[in-house]
Design a protein around this motif. Structure first.
Motif, PDB file in Angstrom:
ATOM      1  N   PHE A  17       0.922  -1.307   0.026  1.00  0.00           N
ATOM      2  CA  PHE A  17       0.044  -0.050  -0.305  1.00  0.00           C
ATOM      3  C   PHE A  17       0.305   1.373  -0.177  1.00  0.00           C
ATOM      4  CE2 PHE A  17      -2.562  -3.357   1.503  1.00  0.00           C
ATOM      5  CZ  PHE A  17      -3.834  -3.667   1.344  1.00  0.00           C
ATOM      6  N   TYR A  24       4.875   0.718   2.140  1.00  0.00           N
ATOM      7  CA  TYR A  24       4.299  -0.083   3.538  1.00  0.00           C
ATOM      8  C   TYR A  24       3.635  -1.198   3.077  1.00  0.00           C
ATOM      9  CZ  TYR A  24      -0.860   1.392   4.630  1.00  0.00           C
ATOM     10  OH  TYR A  24      -2.259   1.276   4.559  1.00  0.00           O
ATOM     11  N   LEU A  26       1.970  -4.933   3.864  1.00  0.00           N
ATOM     12  CA  LEU A  26       0.970  -6.440   5.228  1.00  0.00           C
ATOM     13  C   LEU A  26       2.150  -7.473   5.467  1.00  0.00           C
ATOM     14  CD1 LEU A  26      -2.656  -5.335   4.480  1.00  0.00           C
ATOM     15  CD2 LEU A  26      -0.936  -3.839   6.134  1.00  0.00           C
ATOM     16  N   LEU A  79       9.479  -4.369  10.836  1.00  0.00           N
ATOM     17  CA  LEU A  79       8.858  -4.340  11.505  1.00  0.00           C
ATOM     18  C   LEU A  79       8.214  -2.953  12.085  1.00  0.00           C
ATOM     19  CD1 LEU A  79       6.392  -6.966  11.974  1.00  0.00           C
ATOM     20  CD2 LEU A  79       7.597  -7.151  14.221  1.00  0.00           C
ATOM     21  N   LYS A  80       7.242  -3.002  12.033  1.00  0.00           N
ATOM     22  CA  LYS A  80       6.079  -1.339  12.881  1.00  0.00           C
ATOM     23  C   LYS A  80       4.828  -2.198  13.241  1.00  0.00           C
ATOM     24  CE  LYS A  80       7.120   2.350  12.223  1.00  0.00           C
ATOM     25  NZ  LYS A  80       7.520   3.224  13.386  1.00  0.00           N
ATOM     26  N   TRP A  85      -2.751  -4.343  13.269  1.00  0.00           N
ATOM     27  CA  TRP A  85      -2.068  -4.957  12.833  1.00  0.00           C
ATOM     28  C   TRP A  85      -0.607  -4.608  12.922  1.00  0.00           C
ATOM     29  CZ3 TRP A  85      -4.381  -9.619  11.797  1.00  0.00           C
ATOM     30  CH2 TRP A  85      -5.735  -9.250  11.449  1.00  0.00           C
ATOM     31  N   TYR A  86       0.099  -5.588  12.557  1.00  0.00           N
ATOM     32  CA  TYR A  86       1.697  -4.835  12.887  1.00  0.00           C
ATOM     33  C   TYR A  86       1.841  -4.522  11.127  1.00  0.00           C
ATOM     34  CZ  TYR A  86       3.137  -6.454  17.316  1.00  0.00           C
ATOM     35  OH  TYR A  86       3.248  -7.548  18.124  1.00  0.00           O
ATOM     36  N   PHE A  87       2.717  -4.572  10.541  1.00  0.00           N
ATOM     37  CA  PHE A  87       3.317  -4.067   8.937  1.00  0.00           C
ATOM     38  C   PHE A  87       4.745  -3.908   9.100  1.00  0.00           C
ATOM     39  CE2 PHE A  87       2.140   0.016  11.189  1.00  0.00           C
ATOM     40  CZ  PHE A  87       2.851   1.194  10.495  1.00  0.00           C
ATOM     41  N   LEU A  89       7.597  -1.224   6.664  1.00  0.00           N
ATOM     42  CA  LEU A  89       8.078  -0.169   6.008  1.00  0.00           C
ATOM     43  C   LEU A  89       9.372  -1.039   5.368  1.00  0.00           C
ATOM     44  CD1 LEU A  89       7.802   2.555   9.013  1.00  0.00           C
ATOM     45  CD2 LEU A  89       6.361   2.143   6.918  1.00  0.00           C
TER      46      LEU A  89
END
Lengths: 444, 232
Positions: A17, A24, A26, A79-80, A85-87, A89
């Motif tokens: 997305f 970023y 998912l 990881l962020k 949810w985590y996503f 970057l």
């Protein structure tokens, strides 16, 4: 004409997305649980390495890694944590190789800030890629390693002809390479799998958290295939039976001491879903079959175990059974109640799910990557490949294997103090006449 | 290549011991570890053994110091008097040091023991004075407030995935909370009423600063856009 659910699946399979700060990603459906349950021991890191016929030329490897990174932007991420949810970057720097001086698959935290979710380690003649399962499964990591090796040799002036499964390093990344294939091939209306009992687990204490033992058995693949064929089973079925036999022997020995033990001994056998569904994804797309024996049914001879595993795997590892797992996993994460649940709450339930529906169900695991194929120009320059699975506090010991150049490399990775599984497994093969050579990362 | 007589597997060049069963190459199979479980399985992991040695060493050192102090007190005063203070201090120090060494994986247990040992120390000092007075009404509440605030700040910092200004914010909130408790308990001890004056001014200055630091940390960080954070 695409049906309604196919359009919905395509939307859900999208993982990349954009917003005003850039792209970023998912996490795929298999990875969403991992950040919550990872810790110092459960790093979810697995490793594939190649040992060359010459000491690695670091400058060529650095250049190759830099070039390869541009082909795999979906792996160059960190990881962020979001609210739901985590996503992932994109990183704003390039990966560089690290010196391979510590134990494999340890010393890595998903909670580290601004760090890659993989690392390339180098030592002597060996180049190793360690990936977290958040990024990919064995197939994805191996495609990365192959691409890196081809580029490394290209830097040294050795061009190679890409095979049908190799990526073109000069091509643009295709969105299908990072699609969430679990969601893409989700079929509404398919039932979820039935409950599976909690399995017997090894009793051995764990080694200190900074220690991880790898015991690799090397043997001619022909000798193994001869054993499997003489029993009318596949190589994986035969080796799973040998592993299961070792676990049953350990359980029987423990039961004699009067200990109360779970009766079911169960193996996890990862299944590459790409063989059932047409996808090019390099994210996770594997599920697992669970061949098991119930020790309450009496003593199992080795030949009975082989036959039992053969029939179980034929049923369990089929496409229809796997579709039920997709229905459970992808279907669960699509529920509105789950999606609206804050990540803090999801993290709490992730622990329960991981123990109950994850490693609680299995006593051991054997992952077979299969035969490794390299371009003919490079095959003679690579001495061996190794595959070391991710650590697990619950099942403690597992095995990963591949075949290369006529040899099978079966690596047991263990956090347990006891070496009984490895000893019984390789002793059984040796007693059947398979010439086994064993190497271990730690002295006995 | 050498072959292990017990496992039947081939061992790498230069290896004197089978990595699977520990049998020395050239030895008869019976000379290696016996039974299903190897020798290493029953051994204590190295780090645990080191921690136990450290706990024992601390215990013996404190015991020697305690006996020495006691003997000096008896020799100089002819009775046990001032030595009770260093004895109580040594005992408390041992309770603070040993639990993390003995149960490193049970932070709730060793923190509880450490917290209680501070209370016991305050009670002990008060008892040595002759009767229970200040410890119950002043010492224990203030110590409890300090421990609670420190534990809360430490827990919040430990839970944070990304540490930075938020840790400072948690510490400021803890300091504000402690100031309120300190003034309240002192007022209660002196006048029998839980009254707040200077501490409320301190808190009203510190808490907005902490809130601003938290806002900066969690919201204004470069990549944390709402679309990403709240992606469903």
């Amino acid at each position: 004409m695409k049906q309604g659910h196919e359009k919905h699946n395509e939307r859900r399979a999208r993982t990349r997305f954009h917003d005003e700060t850039g792209a970023y990603y998912l996490l795929d459906n298999a990875a969403i649980i991992m950040p919550a349950v990872s810790d110092r021991r459960n790093t979810f890191l697995f490793r594939m390495s190649a040992t060359l016929d010459h000491p690695v030329v670091l400058s060529a490897l650095v250049a190759a890694l830099k070039r390869t990174a541009t082909r795999f932007p979906y792996f160059m991420v960190r990881l962020k944590r979001g609210f739901f949810w985590y996503f992932l970057l994109p990183m704003d720097r390039e990966p560089v190789p690290e010196y391979d001086d510590g134990p494999p698959n340890l010393g890595f935290s998903l909670k580290r800030r601004n760090e890659f979710l993989f690392r390339v380690r180098v030592s002597g003649r060996r180049i190793a890629c360690e990936f977290t399962h958040i990024l990919s499964d064995g197939t994805g990591c191996f495609v990365f390693l192959k691409t890196l090796l081809r580029q490394y040799f290209r830097e040294l002036g050795v061009e190679s002809t890409p095979g049908p499964d190799d990526l073109d390093i000069d091509a643009e990344p295709d969105p299908s390479e990072y699609e969430d294939a679990y969601h893409r091939f989700y079929k509404p209306g398919v039932p979820t799998p039935g409950p599976v009992p909690q399995a017997f687990h090894l009793d051995s204490p764990l080694m200190p958290p900074d220690r991880y033992r790898v015991t690799c058995g090397i043997m001619p693949v022909e000798a193994l295939l001869a054993q499997a064929k003489s029993r009318g089973v596949s190589l994986t079925e035969f080796l799973v039976a040998v592993y299961l036999d070792a676990l049953v022997a350990i359980r029987t020995s423990l039961a004699r001491t009067g200990r109360k033990l779970r009766p079911v001994v169960c193996m996890e056998v990862p299944v590459n879903m790409r063989k059932f569904y047409p996808t090019r994804t390099l994210r996770n797309f594997s599920l697992f079959a669970l061949p098991s024996v119930d020790t309450r049914l009496g003593t199992w001879t080795f030949d009975e175990l082989v036959e039992h595993v053969h029939h179980q795997l034929r049923i369990e590892a089929g496409e229809r059974r796997m579709a039920t797992q997709i229905a459970r996993n992808a279907g669960g994460s699509r529920m509105l109640a789950v999606r609206l649940m804050p990540l803090v709450v999801k993290d709490f339930f992730a622990h329960l799910l991981f123990e109950r529906l994850g490693e609680g169900m299995m006593s051991g695991m054997l992952s077979n990557l299969g035969p490794v194929v390299m371009p003919p120009e490079l095959a003679g320059r690579i001495e061996r490949f190794d595959f070391v699975g991710a650590p697990s506090k619950i099942i403690k010991t597992g095995a990963s294997m591949l075949t290369w150049n006529g040899n099978a490399y079966i690596s047991f990775h263990s956090m347990a103090v006891s070496r009984d599984v490895e000893r019984l497994f390789f002793s059984r093969l040796a007693s059947l006449g398979v010439p086994v050579r064993v190497e271990c990362s730690m002295e006995a | 290549m050498a072959i292990c007589q017990k496992c039947g597997v081939e061992i790498g060049e230069g290896k004197g011991v089978c990595p699977l069963c520990g049998t020395r190459i050239g030895e008869a199979p019976g000379e290696g570890p016996q039974g299903m479980f190897d020798r290493a399985a029953s051994a204590l992991p190295e780090s645990r053994a080191k921690r136990l040695v450290a706990a024992e060493t601390a215990g013996v050192s404190f015991a020697i110091a305690a006996v020495s102090v006691l003997i000096i007190d008896l020799v100089t005063d002819g009775r046990v008097s001032w030595s009770l203070y260093p004895l109580a201090s040594l005992l408390t120090a041992w309770f603070l040091i040993s639990p993390p060494l003995l149960w490193p994986r049970k932070p709730a247990l060793f923190l509880a023991i450490q917290g209680l040992s501070v209370f016991a120390f305050l009670f002990g000092l008060d008892l040595i004075d002759g009767s229970l007075g200040w410890s119950w009404r002043l010492g224990v509440p203030i110590a409890a407030a300090a421990e609670l605030m420190a534990a809360g700040a430490a827990y919040m910092s430990w839970r944070s995935k990304r540490r930075g200004l938020n840790v400072l914010a948690f510490a400021l909130i803890a300091v504000a909370g402690f100031c309120l408790a300190l003034e309240g308990f002192v007022a209660l001890y002196r006048g029998g009423v839980f009254r707040l004056a200077w501490s409320s001014i301190t808190a009203s200055a510190v808490v907005p600063v902490a809130g601003f630091l938290l806002y900066v940390h969690y919201r204004l960080t470069k990549d944390a856009t709402l679309k990403k954070l709240f992606h469903l």
